[in-house]
Design an enzyme around this catalytic site. Structure first.
Site, short mmCIF file in Angstrom:
data_model
loop_
_atom_site.label_atom_id
_atom_site.label_comp_id
_atom_site.label_asym_id
_atom_site.label_seq_id
_atom_site.Cartn_x
_atom_site.Cartn_y
_atom_site.Cartn_z
N ASP A 258 -34.73 42.67 -16.90
CA ASP A 258 -33.55 42.53 -17.76
C ASP A 258 -32.30 42.38 -16.91
OD1 ASP A 258 -31.95 42.26 -19.94
OD2 ASP A 258 -32.31 44.25 -20.77
N HIS B 145 -31.01 39.92 -21.23
CA HIS B 145 -31.05 39.59 -22.66
C HIS B 145 -29.69 39.09 -23.13
CE1 HIS B 145 -29.71 43.86 -23.04
NE2 HIS B 145 -29.09 43.42 -24.11
N SER C 105 -24.42 46.56 -23.45
CA SER C 105 -25.48 45.92 -22.68
C SER C 105 -24.94 45.22 -21.44
CB SER C 105 -26.20 44.88 -23.52
OG SER C 105 -27.17 45.48 -24.31
#
Length: 297
Positions: free
Chosen positions: A171, A149, A253
């Site tokens: 992801d 992402h 992230s």
């Protein structure tokens, strides 16, 4: 990276089960009366196939802000719901399992499940920041793994150029280093030291783990579930995630999840924060390595 309903972490848990129990009172009653009393049969647990069907039913219910995994050993589905999930939405999930042998356990998580955009160290593009997961080699060329992402945002990053990305469903993403000499096979621990990473492996429930990210640094916790499905709402759904109680915040992230010298995962998303705690999800790194034909440096 911004927390949404169950969403990934970029800028780089499930449920009540009723058991039928034959108590000692049954045996006592049998002794007290001339006729024998048969003990009730124990309720059989859901099979792997039935658990898979139940998981598909929850997926079809499509309630954003939920994440779940199955436990074959207990016949349970463990579902975690973030703070945006209403009682009516939880009822929708329960109704989806009507008639199923799978037992549902529901847990609540503070805040929203969301992807976090904001080796652990920062990588940037435009106004977004994520974290580097692990430096790897692809046919002898230095690359970096991070969250998909994150790499979906742009092809151009502070450390190089994106050569692959996969989100949603998975992801993970990969960036080719513009300066290969800068690719360090270690993970930064945010205390002036580094952890050598020599191999990649698969996580297991109860495993003690650490996470490194550019927003909150080094954090510790344990693995609480495997093969979790996470519904990030409008951001999409991801499958096969590692679930933990390690906190994370936007910007973490893509960061590293590891145990000692073993790489385990890439930070995807979650809820909560590092003041009050949270629930987080990670892309298994072995899948990303296999997808790109990569090995850890």
């Amino acid at each position: 990276m911004t927390f949404k309903r169950f969403s990934p972490l970029s800028s780089t848990s499930r449920y009540a089960r009723l058991l039928a129990v034959a108590s000692g009172l049954v045996a006592a009653a049998a002794l007290a009366t001339p006729s024998a009393v048969a003990a009730p049969e124990a309720e059989s647990k859901a099979t792997v196939s039935q658990l898979a069907d139940a998981s598909s039913a929850i997926l079809a219910a499509d309630v954003a802000g939920t994440a779940w995994y199955t436990e074959a050993s207990t016949g349970k589905i463990v579902l975690t719901a973030d703070s945006t999930v209403s009682k009516a939405e939880l009822a929708k999930v329960s109704n989806a399992l009507a008639g199923s042998k799978a037992k549902l356990t529901v847990k609540r998580a503070e805040g929203k499940f969301t992807p976090l955009i904001a080796g652990g160290e920062a990588i940037t593009t435009g106004g977004s920041r994520c974290s580097l997961g692990f430096n790897v080699s692809v046919n002898g060329v230095a690359h970096a793994l991070t969250a998909g992402h994150c790499t979906n945002i742009s092809a151009s990053w502070s450390i190089g150029t994106r050569t692959g990305t996969s989100f949603p469903n998975n992801d993970y993403g990969i960036i080719r280093h513009s300066n290969p000499a800068a690719a360090d096979g270690r993970v930064y621990l945010y205390n002036g030291s580094y952890q050598d990473i020599t191999t990649a492996g698969n996580a297991f429930v109860g495993q003690a783990v650490q996470r490194s990210g550019s927003t909150t640094g080094l954090r510790s916790g344990s693995v609480t579930g495997l093969n979790a499905t996470v519904n990030y709402g409008s951001s999409g759904i991801v499958y096969g995630m590692i679930q933990t109680n390690v906190c994370a915040e936007p910007g973490d992230s893509g960061g590293s999840l590891f145990a000692g010298s073993t790489a385990l995962g890439l930070t995807s998303g979650g809820s909560g924060n590092c003041r009050t705690g949270g629930t987080t999800f990670y892309q298994p790194v072995t899948e990303a390595l296999s997808a790109y034909g990569a090995t850890v440096l």
